[in-house]
Scaffold this motif. Sequence first.
Motif, PDB file in Angstrom:
ATOM      1  N   ARG A 192      35.910  36.508  28.769  1.00  0.00           N
ATOM      2  CA  ARG A 192      36.217  35.616  29.807  1.00  0.00           C
ATOM      3  C   ARG A 192      37.110  36.043  30.561  1.00  0.00           C
ATOM      4  O   ARG A 192      37.312  36.002  31.817  1.00  0.00           O
ATOM      5  N   THR A 193      38.249  36.456  30.186  1.00  0.00           N
ATOM      6  CA  THR A 193      39.492  36.909  30.953  1.00  0.00           C
ATOM      7  C   THR A 193      39.218  38.193  31.688  1.00  0.00           C
ATOM      8  O   THR A 193      39.551  38.168  32.776  1.00  0.00           O
ATOM      9  N   ASP A 194      38.390  39.016  31.039  1.00  0.00           N
ATOM     10  CA  ASP A 194      38.064  40.357  31.875  1.00  0.00           C
ATOM     11  C   ASP A 194      37.095  39.745  32.949  1.00  0.00           C
ATOM     12  O   ASP A 194      37.374  40.633  34.196  1.00  0.00           O
ATOM     13  N   TRP A 195      36.328  39.205  32.623  1.00  0.00           N
ATOM     14  CA  TRP A 195      35.302  38.837  33.852  1.00  0.00           C
ATOM     15  C   TRP A 195      35.999  38.138  34.930  1.00  0.00           C
ATOM     16  O   TRP A 195      35.359  37.945  36.090  1.00  0.00           O
ATOM     17  N   ARG A 196      36.912  37.206  34.541  1.00  0.00           N
ATOM     18  CA  ARG A 196      37.776  36.526  35.552  1.00  0.00           C
ATOM     19  C   ARG A 196      38.240  37.546  36.342  1.00  0.00           C
ATOM     20  O   ARG A 196      38.534  37.456  37.595  1.00  0.00           O
ATOM     21  N   ARG A 197      39.117  38.496  35.969  1.00  0.00           N
ATOM     22  CA  ARG A 197      39.650  39.637  36.549  1.00  0.00           C
ATOM     23  C   ARG A 197      38.870  40.363  37.635  1.00  0.00           C
ATOM     24  O   ARG A 197      38.860  41.041  38.671  1.00  0.00           O
ATOM     25  N   LEU A 198      37.397  40.571  36.917  1.00  0.00           N
ATOM     26  CA  LEU A 198      36.439  41.356  37.688  1.00  0.00           C
ATOM     27  C   LEU A 198      35.659  40.724  38.816  1.00  0.00           C
ATOM     28  O   LEU A 198      34.918  41.334  39.467  1.00  0.00           O
ATOM     29  N   ARG A 199      36.018  39.424  38.884  1.00  0.00           N
ATOM     30  CA  ARG A 199      34.841  38.548  39.736  1.00  0.00           C
ATOM     31  C   ARG A 199      35.184  39.171  41.341  1.00  0.00           C
ATOM     32  O   ARG A 199      34.333  38.956  41.857  1.00  0.00           O
ATOM     33  N   PRO A 200      36.740  39.270  41.750  1.00  0.00           N
ATOM     34  CA  PRO A 200      36.704  39.859  43.117  1.00  0.00           C
ATOM     35  C   PRO A 200      35.951  41.050  43.534  1.00  0.00           C
ATOM     36  O   PRO A 200      35.490  41.195  44.399  1.00  0.00           O
ATOM     37  N   LEU A 201      35.838  41.925  42.325  1.00  0.00           N
ATOM     38  CA  LEU A 201      35.083  43.183  42.695  1.00  0.00           C
ATOM     39  C   LEU A 201      33.461  42.905  42.866  1.00  0.00           C
ATOM     40  O   LEU A 201      32.809  43.333  43.642  1.00  0.00           O
ATOM     41  N   VAL A 202      32.864  41.860  41.896  1.00  0.00           N
ATOM     42  CA  VAL A 202      31.657  41.654  42.162  1.00  0.00           C
ATOM     43  C   VAL A 202      31.435  40.715  43.287  1.00  0.00           C
ATOM     44  O   VAL A 202      30.293  40.848  44.242  1.00  0.00           O
ATOM     45  N   ASP A 203      32.383  39.845  43.803  1.00  0.00           N
ATOM     46  CA  ASP A 203      32.232  39.084  44.931  1.00  0.00           C
ATOM     47  C   ASP A 203      32.395  40.096  46.307  1.00  0.00           C
ATOM     48  O   ASP A 203      31.404  39.936  47.123  1.00  0.00           O
TER      49      ASP A 203
END
Length: 215
Positions: A192-203
Amino acid sequence: MAFAGFPAEAFAFYEGLEADNSKTYWTAHKDVYDTCVRAPMAELAGELAALVRAEPKLFRPHRDVRFAKDKSPYKTHQGAFFEVMAGVGYYVHVDAEGLFTAAGFYSHSREQTTRYRAAVDADDTGAALEKIVRTLARHGLTIGGDRVRTRPRGCPPDHPRLELMRHRSLTAARHHPAGPELEGRASFDLVRTDWRRLRPLVDWVETNVGPFEAE
């Protein structure tokens, strides 16, 4: 059932499969795969789906060896992909070494790569991606994806974002080593922590690149 972690047997199962990737080993240990690998991954995927609003795809354990030089029949990891749009999304897998998390765009079709490079070339969107990538690297994630060896045709050698222009796909990932932390509920928090950090890239990819379209 709520996800409770990957038991130590999951990592031991893949250690054994790496040493003996055969039907004999698989048949003898399939109950371990079902109970300690597949079931926990399905539980983890069910909880993660709500975070990214995407249905998970759990990959089959069998390899497609029709055109491969390596004829070993089984994958040495269990992965799940959460596709937010075609070719774009979040990924997680478990293997002998631990837990792997990632996100980005994975296909490198010509039209998708063209849209990506146009966005990198533009001062505003390119600078935004540069900042995202720099932040991810600062948090210990590894920037990856398929790249050309030199530079894209027509791209000047002094382009301020040359390294990003070289990409035909773009991902960021982290590996968490096997151990007690992954054997409990804390492993969900790591993803969950990694994916939250990765969200700006996906967005950024969703907004500026868009989905893969079959050519």
